[in-house]
Design an enzyme around this catalytic site. Structure first.
Site, mmCIF file in Angstrom:
data_model
loop_
_atom_site.group_PDB
_atom_site.id
_atom_site.type_symbol
_atom_site.label_atom_id
_atom_site.label_comp_id
_atom_site.label_asym_id
_atom_site.label_seq_id
_atom_site.Cartn_x
_atom_site.Cartn_y
_atom_site.Cartn_z
ATOM 1 N N HIS A 1 -4.022 3.257 -4.659
ATOM 2 C CA HIS A 1 -4.277 1.819 -4.555
ATOM 3 C C HIS A 1 -4.180 1.128 -5.916
ATOM 4 O O HIS A 1 -4.068 -0.100 -5.993
ATOM 5 C CB HIS A 1 -5.656 1.574 -3.938
ATOM 6 C CG HIS A 1 -5.670 0.454 -2.958
ATOM 7 N ND1 HIS A 1 -4.887 0.433 -1.824
ATOM 8 C CD2 HIS A 1 -6.361 -0.726 -2.950
ATOM 9 C CE1 HIS A 1 -5.110 -0.686 -1.148
ATOM 10 N NE2 HIS A 1 -5.991 -1.408 -1.818
ATOM 11 N N TYR B 1 -8.328 -11.482 -8.183
ATOM 12 C CA TYR B 1 -7.363 -11.375 -9.282
ATOM 13 C C TYR B 1 -7.209 -12.685 -10.054
ATOM 14 O O TYR B 1 -6.495 -12.746 -11.052
ATOM 15 C CB TYR B 1 -5.991 -10.966 -8.728
ATOM 16 C CG TYR B 1 -6.006 -9.687 -7.939
ATOM 17 C CD1 TYR B 1 -6.056 -8.453 -8.578
ATOM 18 C CD2 TYR B 1 -5.993 -9.697 -6.545
ATOM 19 C CE1 TYR B 1 -6.080 -7.267 -7.852
ATOM 20 C CE2 TYR B 1 -6.014 -8.513 -5.805
ATOM 21 C CZ TYR B 1 -6.060 -7.309 -6.470
ATOM 22 O OH TYR B 1 -6.086 -6.134 -5.741
ATOM 23 N N HIS C 1 -3.060 -10.576 2.669
ATOM 24 C CA HIS C 1 -4.484 -10.832 2.895
ATOM 25 C C HIS C 1 -4.649 -11.922 3.944
ATOM 26 O O HIS C 1 -3.973 -12.950 3.899
ATOM 27 C CB HIS C 1 -5.171 -11.264 1.599
ATOM 28 C CG HIS C 1 -5.345 -10.157 0.622
ATOM 29 N ND1 HIS C 1 -5.558 -10.366 -0.729
ATOM 30 C CD2 HIS C 1 -5.346 -8.802 0.785
ATOM 31 C CE1 HIS C 1 -5.680 -9.195 -1.348
ATOM 32 N NE2 HIS C 1 -5.556 -8.239 -0.447
ATOM 33 N N LYS D 1 -1.900 -2.910 7.712
ATOM 34 C CA LYS D 1 -3.327 -2.847 8.019
ATOM 35 C C LYS D 1 -3.755 -4.019 8.886
ATOM 36 O O LYS D 1 -4.580 -3.874 9.788
ATOM 37 C CB LYS D 1 -4.115 -2.833 6.707
ATOM 38 C CG LYS D 1 -5.611 -2.638 6.882
ATOM 39 C CD LYS D 1 -6.295 -2.570 5.520
ATOM 40 C CE LYS D 1 -7.802 -2.369 5.663
ATOM 41 N NZ LYS D 1 -8.453 -2.298 4.325
ATOM 42 N N ARG E 1 -1.160 -1.095 -6.182
ATOM 43 C CA ARG E 1 -1.294 -2.415 -5.552
ATOM 44 C C ARG E 1 -2.089 -3.348 -6.468
ATOM 45 O O ARG E 1 -1.726 -4.516 -6.639
ATOM 46 C CB ARG E 1 -1.993 -2.255 -4.204
ATOM 47 C CG ARG E 1 -2.140 -3.513 -3.370
ATOM 48 C CD ARG E 1 -2.582 -3.098 -1.966
ATOM 49 N NE ARG E 1 -3.134 -4.151 -1.147
ATOM 50 C CZ ARG E 1 -2.420 -4.967 -0.371
ATOM 51 N NH1 ARG E 1 -1.104 -4.857 -0.341
ATOM 52 N NH2 ARG E 1 -3.016 -5.880 0.377
ATOM 53 N N ARG F 1 0.870 -1.188 0.000
ATOM 54 C CA ARG F 1 0.000 0.000 0.000
ATOM 55 C C ARG F 1 0.903 1.234 0.000
ATOM 56 O O ARG F 1 2.028 1.202 0.490
ATOM 57 C CB ARG F 1 -0.906 0.005 1.221
ATOM 58 C CG ARG F 1 -1.848 -1.194 1.308
ATOM 59 C CD ARG F 1 -2.623 -1.185 2.603
ATOM 60 N NE ARG F 1 -3.539 -2.324 2.701
ATOM 61 C CZ ARG F 1 -3.197 -3.534 3.148
ATOM 62 N NH1 ARG F 1 -1.951 -3.760 3.564
ATOM 63 N NH2 ARG F 1 -4.083 -4.516 3.195
#
Length: 334
Positions: A276, A311, A302, A220, A279, A197
């Site tokens: 973003h 994706y 993630h 995050k 990313r 990020r």
């Protein structure tokens, strides 16, 4: 209360007082009715389960304060969540805790949507407030069921993920290099090389780069992850660092410079996908070049594969079996 009726002697009693359970029963004789009424009074005095439930007169704001002091203050985004909760509480009129119901919040979120607030934002408020009651139950500060436990969130249409083509990447890096902020291009390169990020890349320090790896902390998810990079890129980052300018940090802030470069490059992006997009570009090109979805998950940090699967459709062989195994192809082969 005992009164005579056509069917006999009716006991109509609320022994626990207002708010307590009401009992109605008919007896043949007045003596039986009085005995039953006396027994009901005894049960209320001796058994707490028969007594009316005590009200929780605390205000919703007080519960939010309890949540923050006992739990929220230790979360990475706790202060931001706390601020959002207080605003929502004030907008709902700071109701008494045991009068806060699912309808209270349902009415509030309907008003929010009518005011133009995005469903995603309303869903986040729902999740924040629901977690307050869940955590207070764990802490023993809330005895009743969670009033928002059964309320479903709005279904939100998944947005298409924008990513940059190779030509757009080249043009964007050129525009960033031409700008006055010398850090913007390097931060963008870190994002493109690692899937970081913008905030993760922008806050890097020299200690986070060693042995051809970049270590991202303060992420995050709260977890640390290390991503390998080319040795030549590591050296480029070290050469870029100027201790006199940024201290231990590799970069100065460059968000505005990135936004200006996007405009100069004429790249149109969806709302909310400014930095973003880098990313998304890393993830999209990773899959288009034949990358493994599990490796991508670890690279992006993630917590589960669901987010990363967005994706998967970009993989060269994604759903190719459909071409071979569909019934129309089978008819053609015959």
């Amino acid at each position: 209360m005992i009164k005579k009726s056509d069917a006999g002697w009716l006991v109509d009693s609320q022994p626990g007082g207002r708010g307590g359970k009401r009992f109605r029963k008919t007896f043949k004789t007045q003596a039986e009715a009085k005995a039953y009424e006396a027994w009901l009074t005894t049960q209320v005095n001796q058994n707490a389960k028969w007594q009316p439930e005590k009200r929780d007169t605390r205000k919703l704001r007080e519960l939010i304060e309890l949540w923050y002091s006992h739990h929220g203050s230790g979360l990475k985004a706790g202060a931001n969540t706390y601020s959002r909760l207080k605003l929502a509480c004030d907008a709902m009129g700071n109701p008494v805790a045991d009068r806060f119901t699912v309808n209270t919040f349902a009415t509030y979120r309907t008003e929010r949507l009518a005011a133009g607030i995005a469903p995603n934002s309303v869903n986040r408020e729902h999740a924040y407030l629901r977690s307050v009651f869940n955590e207070l139950r764990r802490l023993g500060q809330w005895k009743k069921p969670n009033p928002l436990a059964e309320l479903r969130q709005f279904k939100v249409q998944e947005r298409e993920l924008s990513y940059l083509t190779t030509d757009q990447i080249r043009d964007l890096l050129e525009k960033l290099s031409e700008g006055k902020n010398r850090h913007a291009a390097m931060i963008a390169k870190v994002c493109l090389a690692t899937g970081a990020r913008w905030s993760e890349a922008e806050s890097l320090e020299t200690r986070h780069i060693r042995n051809s790896q970049i270590q991202f902390a303060g992420t995050k998810s709260g977890k640390v992850r290390a991503i390998p990079i080319e040795p030549s890129f590591e050296q480029e980052l070290r050469n870029h660092h100027d201790k006199a300018e940024t201290g231990q940090r590799l970069f100065a802030y460059a968000y505005s410079a990135f936004r200006d470069a996007i405009e100069r490059a004429g790249i149109a992006l969806q709302d909310g996908q400014l930095t973003h997009v880098l990313r998304h570009t890393f993830a999209s090109h990773f899959m288009m070049n034949g990358g493994n979805i599990l490796v991508l998950q670890r690279s992006l940090g993630h917590a589960n594969l669901t987010m990363t699967m967005r994706y998967a459709h970009l993989a060269p062989d994604h759903l190719q079996e459909v071409v071979k195994l569909n019934p129309l192809t089978a008819l053609t082969v015959r």
